[in-house]
Design a protein around this motif. Structure first.
Motif, PDB file in Angstrom:
ATOM      1  N   SER A 101      -7.601   0.632  -2.121  1.00  0.00           N
ATOM      2  CA  SER A 101      -6.444   0.541  -1.226  1.00  0.00           C
ATOM      3  C   SER A 101      -6.707   1.300   0.070  1.00  0.00           C
ATOM      4  O   SER A 101      -7.605   2.149   0.152  1.00  0.00           O
ATOM      5  CB  SER A 101      -5.204   1.113  -1.908  1.00  0.00           C
ATOM      6  OG  SER A 101      -5.283   2.528  -1.981  1.00  0.00           O
TER       7      SER A 101
ATOM      8  N   ASP B 187       2.298  -5.356   5.356  1.00  0.00           N
ATOM      9  CA  ASP B 187       2.780  -5.382   3.974  1.00  0.00           C
ATOM     10  C   ASP B 187       2.093  -6.458   3.142  1.00  0.00           C
ATOM     11  O   ASP B 187       2.496  -6.749   2.023  1.00  0.00           O
ATOM     12  CB  ASP B 187       4.295  -5.555   3.931  1.00  0.00           C
ATOM     13  CG  ASP B 187       4.765  -6.853   4.539  1.00  0.00           C
ATOM     14  OD1 ASP B 187       3.923  -7.643   5.015  1.00  0.00           O
ATOM     15  OD2 ASP B 187       5.982  -7.083   4.554  1.00  0.00           O
TER      16      ASP B 187
ATOM     17  N   HIS C 133      -0.565  -6.498   1.326  1.00  0.00           N
ATOM     18  CA  HIS C 133      -1.032  -6.094   0.006  1.00  0.00           C
ATOM     19  C   HIS C 133      -0.077  -5.139  -0.714  1.00  0.00           C
ATOM     20  O   HIS C 133      -0.362  -4.707  -1.830  1.00  0.00           O
ATOM     21  CB  HIS C 133      -2.400  -5.422   0.108  1.00  0.00           C
ATOM     22  CG  HIS C 133      -3.470  -6.330   0.628  1.00  0.00           C
ATOM     23  ND1 HIS C 133      -3.963  -7.402  -0.074  1.00  0.00           N
ATOM     24  CD2 HIS C 133      -4.135  -6.347   1.809  1.00  0.00           C
ATOM     25  CE1 HIS C 133      -4.878  -8.020   0.626  1.00  0.00           C
ATOM     26  NE2 HIS C 133      -5.009  -7.402   1.791  1.00  0.00           N
ATOM     27  N   VAL C 134       1.017  -4.807  -0.092  1.00  0.00           N
ATOM     28  CA  VAL C 134       1.949  -3.848  -0.688  1.00  0.00           C
ATOM     29  C   VAL C 134       2.567  -4.447  -1.946  1.00  0.00           C
ATOM     30  O   VAL C 134       3.098  -5.554  -1.932  1.00  0.00           O
ATOM     31  CB  VAL C 134       3.051  -3.440   0.308  1.00  0.00           C
ATOM     32  CG1 VAL C 134       4.095  -2.565  -0.366  1.00  0.00           C
ATOM     33  CG2 VAL C 134       2.436  -2.724   1.501  1.00  0.00           C
ATOM     34  N   GLY C 135       2.442  -3.701  -3.036  1.00  0.00           N
ATOM     35  CA  GLY C 135       3.048  -4.114  -4.297  1.00  0.00           C
ATOM     36  C   GLY C 135       2.311  -5.221  -5.019  1.00  0.00           C
ATOM     37  O   GLY C 135       2.796  -5.728  -6.022  1.00  0.00           O
ATOM     38  N   THR C 136       1.113  -5.583  -4.544  1.00  0.00           N
ATOM     39  CA  THR C 136       0.342  -6.609  -5.237  1.00  0.00           C
ATOM     40  C   THR C 136      -0.512  -5.959  -6.315  1.00  0.00           C
ATOM     41  O   THR C 136      -0.582  -4.735  -6.421  1.00  0.00           O
ATOM     42  CB  THR C 136      -0.567  -7.385  -4.257  1.00  0.00           C
ATOM     43  OG1 THR C 136      -1.547  -6.484  -3.735  1.00  0.00           O
ATOM     44  CG2 THR C 136       0.228  -7.996  -3.129  1.00  0.00           C
ATOM     45  N   SER C 137      -1.182  -6.772  -7.094  1.00  0.00           N
ATOM     46  CA  SER C 137      -2.021  -6.229  -8.160  1.00  0.00           C
ATOM     47  C   SER C 137      -3.504  -6.305  -7.819  1.00  0.00           C
ATOM     48  O   SER C 137      -4.344  -6.018  -8.645  1.00  0.00           O
ATOM     49  CB  SER C 137      -1.757  -6.987  -9.474  1.00  0.00           C
ATOM     50  OG  SER C 137      -2.052  -8.362  -9.299  1.00  0.00           O
ATOM     51  N   GLY C 138      -3.836  -6.668  -6.587  1.00  0.00           N
ATOM     52  CA  GLY C 138      -5.228  -6.788  -6.175  1.00  0.00           C
ATOM     53  C   GLY C 138      -5.886  -5.444  -5.922  1.00  0.00           C
ATOM     54  O   GLY C 138      -5.253  -4.388  -5.970  1.00  0.00           O
TER      55      GLY C 138
ATOM     56  N   HIS D 171      -6.910  -4.213  -3.203  1.00  0.00           N
ATOM     57  CA  HIS D 171      -6.489  -3.572  -1.958  1.00  0.00           C
ATOM     58  C   HIS D 171      -4.993  -3.269  -1.940  1.00  0.00           C
ATOM     59  O   HIS D 171      -4.406  -3.073  -0.882  1.00  0.00           O
ATOM     60  CB  HIS D 171      -6.843  -4.455  -0.756  1.00  0.00           C
ATOM     61  CG  HIS D 171      -8.316  -4.653  -0.596  1.00  0.00           C
ATOM     62  ND1 HIS D 171      -9.184  -3.627  -0.354  1.00  0.00           N
ATOM     63  CD2 HIS D 171      -9.080  -5.762  -0.667  1.00  0.00           C
ATOM     64  CE1 HIS D 171     -10.405  -4.088  -0.277  1.00  0.00           C
ATOM     65  NE2 HIS D 171     -10.373  -5.385  -0.467  1.00  0.00           N
ATOM     66  N   SER D 172      -4.382  -3.205  -3.093  1.00  0.00           N
ATOM     67  CA  SER D 172      -2.943  -2.982  -3.183  1.00  0.00           C
ATOM     68  C   SER D 172      -2.575  -1.566  -2.756  1.00  0.00           C
ATOM     69  O   SER D 172      -3.211  -0.593  -3.153  1.00  0.00           O
ATOM     70  CB  SER D 172      -2.469  -3.207  -4.613  1.00  0.00           C
ATOM     71  OG  SER D 172      -1.099  -2.940  -4.723  1.00  0.00           O
ATOM     72  N   ASP D 173      -1.547  -1.467  -1.927  1.00  0.00           N
ATOM     73  CA  ASP D 173      -0.975  -0.176  -1.549  1.00  0.00           C
ATOM     74  C   ASP D 173       0.459  -0.125  -2.048  1.00  0.00           C
ATOM     75  O   ASP D 173       1.111  -1.154  -2.219  1.00  0.00           O
ATOM     76  CB  ASP D 173      -0.994   0.002  -0.029  1.00  0.00           C
ATOM     77  CG  ASP D 173      -2.326   0.529   0.467  1.00  0.00           C
ATOM     78  OD1 ASP D 173      -2.626   1.702   0.188  1.00  0.00           O
ATOM     79  OD2 ASP D 173      -3.058  -0.218   1.126  1.00  0.00           O
ATOM     80  N   GLU D 174       0.946   1.095  -2.273  1.00  0.00           N
ATOM     81  CA  GLU D 174       2.306   1.271  -2.783  1.00  0.00           C
ATOM     82  C   GLU D 174       3.363   1.066  -1.709  1.00  0.00           C
ATOM     83  O   GLU D 174       4.487   0.707  -2.016  1.00  0.00           O
ATOM     84  CB  GLU D 174       2.454   2.666  -3.393  1.00  0.00           C
ATOM     85  CG  GLU D 174       1.609   2.862  -4.631  1.00  0.00           C
ATOM     86  CD  GLU D 174       1.749   4.256  -5.207  1.00  0.00           C
ATOM     87  OE1 GLU D 174       2.677   4.991  -4.804  1.00  0.00           O
ATOM     88  OE2 GLU D 174       0.930   4.614  -6.066  1.00  0.00           O
TER      89      GLU D 174
END
Length: 93
Positions: A2, A69, A71-76, A78-81
């Protein structure tokens, strides 16, 4: 990895929080108009950062703590919170 993880790794490598690196860069006159290569050279020379970690720091120097946003909340990988990065350092979480 991430975006936040890149910044955290840069902090571990340099001993400086992302905000400290941003402040140092701004004190050198680096900002939104500075070419990434110039900032990367400084990060490599003064802090030993490679291109991957350096580009994460370049982003926050040039654009601030906000990120897309996408990647936000994804499961990949590169996901960020959140769409705002923490620049205050690992110890402050």
């Amino acid at each position: 990895m991430s975006f936040q993880a890149y910044l955290d790794a840069a902090e571990k490598k340099t001993g400086h929080t992302p905000q400290e690196l941003v402040d140092q860069a701004h004190a050198r006159g680096f900002g939104s108009e500075t070419k990434a290569g110039e900032i990367l050279a400084w990060l490599a020379d003064d802090h030993g950062l490679g291109r991957g970690h350096g580009m994460a720091v370049v982003h926050v120097i040039k654009n601030g703590a906000g990120i897309s946003d996408k990647h936000v909340g994804t499961s990949g990988t590169h996901s960020d919170e959140a769409d705002v990065l923490r620049l205050d350092g690992i110890a402050n979480r």
